[in-house]
Design a protein around this motif. Structure first.
Motif, PDB file in Angstrom:
ATOM      1  N   MET A  80       3.720  -5.322   1.015  1.00  0.00           N
ATOM      2  CA  MET A  80       3.811  -5.307  -0.450  1.00  0.00           C
ATOM      3  C   MET A  80       2.488  -4.780  -1.016  1.00  0.00           C
ATOM      4  O   MET A  80       1.423  -5.311  -0.689  1.00  0.00           O
ATOM      5  N   VAL A  82       0.507  -4.524  -4.334  1.00  0.00           N
ATOM      6  CA  VAL A  82       0.549  -5.069  -5.687  1.00  0.00           C
ATOM      7  C   VAL A  82      -0.818  -5.645  -6.046  1.00  0.00           C
ATOM      8  O   VAL A  82      -1.533  -6.155  -5.185  1.00  0.00           O
ATOM      9  N   ALA A 269       6.551  -3.840  -5.479  1.00  0.00           N
ATOM     10  CA  ALA A 269       5.500  -3.939  -4.457  1.00  0.00           C
ATOM     11  C   ALA A 269       5.962  -3.310  -3.139  1.00  0.00           C
ATOM     12  O   ALA A 269       5.188  -2.616  -2.468  1.00  0.00           O
TER      13      ALA A 269
END
Ligand code: MEV
Length: 421
Positions: A80, A82, A269
């Motif tokens: 992910m 983010v 993400a």
């Protein structure tokens, strides 16, 4: 200082050093600031400078791994990318809690994208519509001639639909081309095809084609994810609380927007980590959320006979594992390898599971202690780091700010100075 002028002829032709020099003068940057741009570009300038124009550096994001995901019986570690603290931790947590009932169950439709041709100047809409239908097979053959590799892989244009739309500029004939894009995100494929068939549609109708482009309202490429969170694991109060939150989201677009934002925290993400187009996914998600004429949540929750909480998410996910930068971006490629995905459909289903996990995690926190406690703890650590604290100093400053209920950059600086004395 405002730039002297933004008119910089042929910036794209300048060498990297020339670009930095121009930017330094334009934006009054210091040598240290130029060094930051150079430092972050160092490892990947060659790759990123081929992706867009006028590149001066790289905008980096943390890449974290979400653990605990059990999806259709398979174990996944999910990358992910983010910047928001607690997103990855929340996904891990929701996935862990879902394991008590077998994790996430996911499914999806075939990867069918839609392209539009806008036909104007049509005199007889009924005849034009009928004529296009009569020539449907030829139009599909023509579209498929533009991508023989896709057809050889089992994809290609499969159908078309037609609508007459009343618009503020008068009636228009819109042709929708449906294309199975297999493992691609598909916008390039579809754009090529609709541009390719437009002249024939003009010949058939006597009209002229204006827009010829893919639609991001990918209603034919939909993922469903579901999970059960057991009452004895999450508590009856959380079950009731999430149902209250769900009810509000269905009744109130103000809440639905934030509810869906929580889903997109997880979805984007993974989309970004795998080198996919998150703007396309966002556009699809929000248009789908409004498909009933009212902006609504992409997920829903209910109680099953055992009193457990069942969560279901349904949303379009136009993502690929070939094309775009999925193959040229080394980190995206590694993320796809970590995921072990064999098809775009499989990746879309994983992303759906992450979206549902993220949504449940947010709702669970909201109906218990509220967002700010955990969030501010992480935020206070960021702030401590930003004022120069390292290692144990970060925890010490963060703990003080949390216990004082005073989390601000100013207080972090004061505490840091106190520590240094
Ligand atoms: C924050 O990024 C997302 C949440 O606001 C989502 C929600 O309210 O459901 C926590």
């Amino acid at each position: 200082m405002a730039p002297q002028t933004s008119r910089i002829p042929e910036f794209y032709k300048k060498s990297y050093e020339e670009r930095l020099q121009i930017l330094k003068e334009q934006a009054d940057l210091s040598d240290e600031e130029i060094h930051i741009l150079r430092l972050h570009a160092a490892a990947s300038f060659g790759t990123v400078s081929r992706m867009i124009e006028n590149v001066v550096s790289v905008m980096f994001l943390p890449l974290g791994m979400a653990t605990n995901f059990l999806i259709n019986g398979e174990e996944y570690v999910i990358p992910m990318a983010v910047e928001e603290s607690s997103v990855v931790a929340a996904a891990c947590n929701a996935a862990k809690l879902a394991r008590y009932s077998g994790g996430f169950k996911v499914s999806s439709t075939e990867p069918v994208m839609i392209g539009q041709v806008q036909l104007l100047g049509i005199e007889d809409f009924v005849t034009s519509k009928n004529t296009i239908f009569c020539y449907k097979d030829r139009i599909l053959v023509l579209a498929n001639a533009h991508d023989r590799v896709l057809v050889a892989n089992g994809g290609g244009a499969i159908d078309l639909e037609i609508q007459v739309l009343d618009t503020k500029r008068g009636p228009m004939l819109i042709v929708y081309l449906l294309v199975n894009v297999c493992d691609a995100m598909g916008s390039n494929i579809v754009n090529t095809m609709v541009e390719g068939i437009a002249p024939f549609l003009e010949d058939l109708t006597g009209g002229y084609a204006r827009l010829r482009v893919v639609s991001n309202y990918a209603v034919r490429r939909v993922v469903k994810a579901t999970a059960i969170w057991k009452k004895e694991i999450i508590g009856a109060e959380v079950v009731e609380g999430v149902l209250d939150a769900d009810a509000l989201a269905f009744a109130d677009p103000y809440r639905a927007a934030t509810h869906n934002k929580g889903i997109m925290n997880g979805v984007d993400a993974v989309v970004i980590a795998t080198g996919n187009d998150f703007r396309a996914v966002e556009a699809g998600a929000h248009s789908y959320a409004a498909r009933n004429g009212l902006y609504q949540p992409l997920s829903t929750y209910y109680k099953n006979e055992e009193g457990d909480l069942v969560g279901e998410l349904e949303m379009p996910l136009a993502i690929g594992i070939v094309g775009g930068i999925t193959k040229s971006h080394p980190i995206a490629q590694l993320c796809l390898k970590i995921l072990r995905v064999k098809s775009a459909q499989q990746l879309a289903e994983i992303i759906g599971a992450v979206g549902l996990a993220q949504n449940f995690a947010a709702l669970r926190v909201l109906v218990r202690e509220g967002l700010q406690r955990g969030h501010m703890r992480l935020h206070s650590k960021n702030m401590a780091g930003n004022v120069g604290a390292v290692g144990e100093e970060i925890d010490a400053i963060a703990d003080r700010m949390v216990s004082e209920h005073c989390i601000s950059a100013g207080r972090a600086r004061e505490l840091f100075e106190e520590l240094k004395k």
